[in-house]
Every structure is written in C-alpha cells, then in structure tokens.
Scaffold this active site. Sequence first.
Site, PDB file in Angstrom:
ATOM      1  N   ASP A 113       0.822  -1.210   0.000  1.00  0.00           N
ATOM      2  CA  ASP A 113       0.000   0.000   0.000  1.00  0.00           C
ATOM      3  C   ASP A 113       0.855   1.259   0.000  1.00  0.00           C
ATOM      4  OD1 ASP A 113      -2.735   0.642  -0.308  1.00  0.00           O
ATOM      5  OD2 ASP A 113      -2.743   1.546   1.678  1.00  0.00           O
TER       6      ASP A 113
ATOM      7  N   GLU B 233       0.166  10.907   5.215  1.00  0.00           N
ATOM      8  CA  GLU B 233       0.025   9.461   5.103  1.00  0.00           C
ATOM      9  C   GLU B 233       1.354   8.788   4.730  1.00  0.00           C
ATOM     10  OE1 GLU B 233      -3.862   8.374   3.841  1.00  0.00           O
ATOM     11  OE2 GLU B 233      -3.012   6.961   2.399  1.00  0.00           O
TER      12      GLU B 233
ATOM     13  N   GLU C  86     -11.290   5.879  -2.267  1.00  0.00           N
ATOM     14  CA  GLU C  86     -11.315   6.284  -0.860  1.00  0.00           C
ATOM     15  C   GLU C  86     -12.415   5.581  -0.076  1.00  0.00           C
ATOM     16  OE1 GLU C  86      -8.594   7.470  -0.259  1.00  0.00           O
ATOM     17  OE2 GLU C  86      -8.464   9.654  -0.416  1.00  0.00           O
TER      18      GLU C  86
ATOM     19  N   GLU D  38      -9.710  -3.199  -6.066  1.00  0.00           N
ATOM     20  CA  GLU D  38      -9.567  -3.204  -4.602  1.00  0.00           C
ATOM     21  C   GLU D  38      -9.631  -4.639  -4.072  1.00  0.00           C
ATOM     22  OE1 GLU D  38      -8.861  -0.860  -2.310  1.00  0.00           O
ATOM     23  OE2 GLU D  38      -8.758   0.803  -3.706  1.00  0.00           O
TER      24      GLU D  38
HETATM   25  C1  HMH Z   1      -5.282   0.112  -2.528  1.00  0.00           C
HETATM   26  N1  HMH Z   1      -6.971   1.794  -2.029  1.00  0.00           N
HETATM   27  C2  HMH Z   1      -5.736   1.338  -1.820  1.00  0.00           C
HETATM   28  N2  HMH Z   1      -4.898   1.971  -0.984  1.00  0.00           N
HETATM   29  C3  HMH Z   1      -5.293   3.087  -0.337  1.00  0.00           C
HETATM   30  N3  HMH Z   1      -4.435   3.699   0.516  1.00  0.00           N
HETATM   31  C4  HMH Z   1      -6.603   3.590  -0.539  1.00  0.00           C
HETATM   32  C5  HMH Z   1      -7.414   2.899  -1.406  1.00  0.00           C
HETATM   33  C6  HMH Z   1      -7.139   4.803   0.193  1.00  0.00           C
HETATM   34  O1  HMH Z   1      -6.351   5.898   0.077  1.00  0.00           O
END
Ligand code: HMH
Length: 220
Positions: free
Chosen positions: A47, A88, A140, A210
């Site tokens: 991520d 973040e 999001e 996702e």
């Molecule tokens: C894969 N989807 C993914 N990573 C993230 N950080 C978000 C959504 C949300 O910002």
Amino acid sequence: MQEIGKTEIWLRKHCPVYNSATKHPFILSIRDGTVESHSFKTWLAQDYLFVREFVPFVASVLIKACKESDVSDDVEVILGGIASLNDELSWFKKEAKKWDIQLSEVVPQKENKDYCRLLGGLMSSDVGYTVALTAFWAIEVVYQESFASCVEEGSKTPVELKETCERWGNEGFGQYCQSLQKMVDRRLLKASDEEVKKAEVVFLSIVEHEVEFWNMSSGN
Ligand code: HMH
C-alpha cells in the site's frame, strides 16, 4: 425527501462486488483478530507503493477540477486530500519501521502494478473530471468502509492494528468520503448518458481492483 444520487444507485446495484471489497477476508481477519502478521506486512508494504502512485493521480484530479469544475469547493476538498496524503506517506514510513519492513526493498506485486496502471490511464487528459472524480471517490470509500468496520463496536481488531484502521475508519475520513460522493453526484446530474456510463464502468473497475489488492495479502 432527499433524492437519491447515482452513486447510491450504483452501490445498491453492485452491492455483491462492493461488499466483496469492503468485507474481504483480509478485512474480516483484522476485524476478528485472526490476521497473520505477514499478511498485514504485505498489505502495508504494497500500500505504501500504491499511495506513492496515488499522489500524482489525485494531483491530476485536482488539475481537472481547477479547469472544469464550476464549484470552487471541489478544489478545496481535493487539495485537502492531497495534504493528508503527505501525512500518510510519513505515517507509512513510521509504521514500516515498527514492523521491520525495508520500504526501499519492496517490489510491487502484479495486482498492485495492474491497479497503478489503471490509475495511470485515468490521469490522461482524455479522461474527464467527472470520471476521474468518480474513481477517486471509489478508491477512498472502499478503504473508509472496510476499515470503519474494524473499529466499530464489537470488532476484535488487535491493538497494534487499531491506529491503521483508525486512519481510514475515523469519522473525519468518513465525512471527507461523503463530500467526495456529493461532488460526484452533482457532476453526474449534469453529465451526458455516455459519461455516466463511463463513470459507472470505472467505479466497478476500481472496486474489482480493490478486491485484487486485498487478495495479495490474504494469499488468494
Ligand atoms: C489500494 N486503495 C488502496 N490503498 C489506499 N491507501 C486507498 C485505497 C485509500 O487511500
């Protein structure tokens, strides 16, 4: 009575696939406290790479908003999103240290690369603001809804994962997602049928990516 927006219609129509993203086995394993640390570490590392690619995508949405949106609030909401992405990325680095992950050595997996390729395509100037904004909201909201379920009452999320879940599951992030959803709905009201169709296809595609992204962590 408030009229229901297009996004709400899509969420209902595509409920099974949307739920497979927000109630994915990886998320359920966090929620019930059975998640394996290697799964969590895989997600965290992948991520971080994703969010680095997500920044230029959101910047491209901001540029489209500046050019196309007649509502100045849109620009402010998106700019706020970019500001929190700055925070973040620092958070990911801090969290990676905690879990002994060497971020410089992380290699993107296929699902991650596929997702980032989709983002790259959506950055093109051929993609209109409405469609790009739809993608942004979908990205999001899946995280928001997934992680919110890990912090709600009755969840057994391990204490060391609470902070992660709060990042996307907190109320402020929920309100931000609602703002994005309203922006999307407002644009869709004025969009052509063709544009609405394109936005729906992109929404579905994001949700499917996702699911694939979570799959990396649960080893499916
Ligand atoms: C894969 N989807 C993914 N990573 C993230 N950080 C978000 C959504 C949300 O910002």
